[in-house]
Design an enzyme around this catalytic site. Structure first.
Site, PDB file in Angstrom:
ATOM      1  N   GLY A  82     -37.098 -34.815  12.269  1.00  0.00           N
ATOM      2  CA  GLY A  82     -37.630 -34.224  12.955  1.00  0.00           C
ATOM      3  C   GLY A  82     -37.639 -34.543  14.347  1.00  0.00           C
ATOM      4  O   GLY A  82     -38.251 -34.172  15.371  1.00  0.00           O
ATOM      5  N   SER A  83     -36.732 -35.659  14.750  1.00  0.00           N
ATOM      6  CA  SER A  83     -36.674 -36.108  16.196  1.00  0.00           C
ATOM      7  C   SER A  83     -36.226 -35.272  17.057  1.00  0.00           C
ATOM      8  O   SER A  83     -36.821 -35.276  18.421  1.00  0.00           O
ATOM      9  CB  SER A  83     -35.853 -37.351  16.213  1.00  0.00           C
ATOM     10  OG  SER A  83     -34.609 -37.295  15.712  1.00  0.00           O
ATOM     11  N   ASN A  84     -35.388 -34.339  16.604  1.00  0.00           N
ATOM     12  CA  ASN A  84     -34.869 -33.323  17.556  1.00  0.00           C
ATOM     13  C   ASN A  84     -35.906 -32.414  17.784  1.00  0.00           C
ATOM     14  O   ASN A  84     -36.142 -31.728  18.951  1.00  0.00           O
ATOM     15  CB  ASN A  84     -33.747 -32.601  17.146  1.00  0.00           C
ATOM     16  CG  ASN A  84     -32.403 -33.424  17.243  1.00  0.00           C
ATOM     17  OD1 ASN A  84     -31.851 -33.145  18.528  1.00  0.00           O
ATOM     18  ND2 ASN A  84     -31.665 -33.852  16.385  1.00  0.00           N
TER      19      ASN A  84
ATOM     20  N   ASN B 245     -28.004 -23.293  16.201  1.00  0.00           N
ATOM     21  CA  ASN B 245     -27.907 -24.608  15.220  1.00  0.00           C
ATOM     22  C   ASN B 245     -27.196 -25.873  15.989  1.00  0.00           C
ATOM     23  O   ASN B 245     -26.534 -25.471  16.709  1.00  0.00           O
ATOM     24  CB  ASN B 245     -27.137 -24.504  14.007  1.00  0.00           C
ATOM     25  CG  ASN B 245     -27.338 -25.632  12.941  1.00  0.00           C
ATOM     26  OD1 ASN B 245     -28.304 -26.162  12.803  1.00  0.00           O
ATOM     27  ND2 ASN B 245     -26.226 -25.810  12.547  1.00  0.00           N
TER      28      ASN B 245
ATOM     29  N   HIS C 116     -24.859 -29.227  15.201  1.00  0.00           N
ATOM     30  CA  HIS C 116     -24.321 -29.785  14.057  1.00  0.00           C
ATOM     31  C   HIS C 116     -23.876 -31.121  14.761  1.00  0.00           C
ATOM     32  O   HIS C 116     -23.439 -31.583  15.754  1.00  0.00           O
ATOM     33  CB  HIS C 116     -23.265 -29.086  13.553  1.00  0.00           C
ATOM     34  CG  HIS C 116     -22.293 -29.692  12.434  1.00  0.00           C
ATOM     35  ND1 HIS C 116     -22.831 -29.604  11.176  1.00  0.00           N
ATOM     36  CD2 HIS C 116     -21.306 -30.283  12.471  1.00  0.00           C
ATOM     37  CE1 HIS C 116     -22.041 -30.282  10.329  1.00  0.00           C
ATOM     38  NE2 HIS C 116     -21.380 -30.700  11.049  1.00  0.00           N
TER      39      HIS C 116
ATOM     40  N   ASP D 271     -22.003 -23.360   9.359  1.00  0.00           N
ATOM     41  CA  ASP D 271     -21.289 -24.088  10.471  1.00  0.00           C
ATOM     42  C   ASP D 271     -20.281 -23.356  11.044  1.00  0.00           C
ATOM     43  O   ASP D 271     -19.359 -23.879  11.874  1.00  0.00           O
ATOM     44  CB  ASP D 271     -20.841 -25.378   9.967  1.00  0.00           C
ATOM     45  CG  ASP D 271     -21.991 -26.324   9.500  1.00  0.00           C
ATOM     46  OD1 ASP D 271     -23.311 -26.238  10.167  1.00  0.00           O
ATOM     47  OD2 ASP D 271     -21.956 -27.055   8.838  1.00  0.00           O
TER      48      ASP D 271
ATOM     49  N   GLU E 253     -27.570 -35.424  21.408  1.00  0.00           N
ATOM     50  CA  GLU E 253     -28.614 -34.344  21.001  1.00  0.00           C
ATOM     51  C   GLU E 253     -29.736 -34.066  21.849  1.00  0.00           C
ATOM     52  O   GLU E 253     -30.074 -33.109  22.319  1.00  0.00           O
ATOM     53  CB  GLU E 253     -28.982 -34.343  19.548  1.00  0.00           C
ATOM     54  CG  GLU E 253     -27.617 -34.395  18.444  1.00  0.00           C
ATOM     55  CD  GLU E 253     -28.056 -34.342  17.142  1.00  0.00           C
ATOM     56  OE1 GLU E 253     -27.325 -33.864  16.174  1.00  0.00           O
ATOM     57  OE2 GLU E 253     -29.181 -35.040  16.707  1.00  0.00           O
TER      58      GLU E 253
HETATM   59  C1  GAR Z   1     -29.523 -34.085  13.486  1.00  0.00           C
HETATM   60  O1  GAR Z   1     -28.472 -35.377  13.855  1.00  0.00           O
HETATM   61  C2  GAR Z   1     -28.851 -32.727  13.270  1.00  0.00           C
HETATM   62  O2  GAR Z   1     -27.700 -32.547  14.195  1.00  0.00           O
HETATM   63  C3  GAR Z   1     -28.433 -32.871  11.838  1.00  0.00           C
HETATM   64  O3  GAR Z   1     -29.527 -33.496  11.337  1.00  0.00           O
HETATM   65  C4  GAR Z   1     -30.043 -34.350  11.972  1.00  0.00           C
HETATM   66  C5  GAR Z   1     -31.590 -34.305  12.015  1.00  0.00           C
HETATM   67  O4  GAR Z   1     -32.109 -35.339  12.671  1.00  0.00           O
HETATM   68  N1  GAR Z   1     -28.094 -31.530  11.416  1.00  0.00           N
HETATM   69  C6  GAR Z   1     -27.015 -31.372  10.484  1.00  0.00           C
HETATM   70  O5  GAR Z   1     -26.537 -32.189   9.975  1.00  0.00           O
HETATM   71  C7  GAR Z   1     -26.951 -29.991  10.105  1.00  0.00           C
HETATM   72  N2  GAR Z   1     -25.891 -29.681   9.370  1.00  0.00           N
HETATM   73  P1  GAR Z   1     -33.715 -35.251  13.037  1.00  0.00           P
HETATM   74  O6  GAR Z   1     -34.367 -34.513  11.876  1.00  0.00           O
HETATM   75  O7  GAR Z   1     -34.079 -36.500  13.390  1.00  0.00           O
HETATM   76  O8  GAR Z   1     -33.783 -34.035  14.322  1.00  0.00           O
END
Ligand code: GAR
Length: 192
Positions: A15-17, A105, A107, A148, A177
């Protein structure tokens, strides 16, 4: 006066994003994060939402694919835009229809390469490094019923050097991101 648009974030993991997006919209005139929805009870994103005072809904497969619990919640919260941030389940057609062109989303690669089922997080970076690619990046896209494959809204690239590993590439991609996803979300919100 323009109404502030409501965002729901769906996440499955660290969940950092999600945290970065929540903070970006804390005092924003265009949007705010109203709810976080998570399909993994012990995911760290749940703790982050709690620390940031964002209501968090934990849901099951049945809630998502069979019952109307999630749709009812989205409607109750008057959600304008659904943002996926590290969310790993395919969004059911009934939600895609209801939120046509209002689900996006991120990616962690340059789609259409390195997308599809199973291509998430570190799996993506390992595959890119194994192919000795010279660049990778991020793709923000609309969500349709296939993993995707929705229309691309935004991409940004980073260079891959000979010393990069899946781990260092992940750091570069995460930096992209954090820099871009909130701004892209805001621009989508402004065009709703
Ligand atoms: C992120 O890098 C996102 O782009 C990716 O998962 C990570 C989640 O990190 N998403 C995918 O791969 C979707 N296909 P986070 O939980 O720290 O935000």
């Amino acid at each position: 006066m323009l109404k502030i648009k409501n965002i729901a974030i769906f996440a499955s993991g660290a969940g950092s994003n999600a945290e970065n997006i929540i903070k970006y919209f804390e005092n924003n005139e265009n949007g705010k994060v109203k709810t976080l929805l998570c399909n993994v009870q012990n995911a760290y994103v749940v703790t982050r939402a709690d620390n940031l005072d964002i209501p968090c809904i934990i849901f099951s497969r049945d809630d998502f694919y069979i019952s109307n619990r999630i749709i009812d919640r989205l409607l109750h919260d008057e959600i304008d835009l659904i943002v996926l941030a590290g969310f790993l389940w395919l969004v059911p057609e009934k939600i895609i229809r209801l939120y046509n062109n209002r689900i996006i989303n991120i990616h962690p690669a340059l789609l259409p390469d390195y997308g599809g089922k199973g291509m998430y997080g570190d799996n993506v970076h390992k595959a890119v490094i194994a192919d000795c690619k010279k660049e990778s990046g991020i793709t923000v896209h609309y969500v349709n019923e296939t993993y995707d494959e929705g229309d691309i809204i935004f991409q940004a690239k980073c260079e891959i050097t000979a010393s990069d590993t899946a781990e260092t590439l992940a750091q570069k991609v995460h930096a992209l991101e954090y820099e871009h996803y909130p701004k892209v979300i805001e621009s989508v919100l402004m065009h709703l």
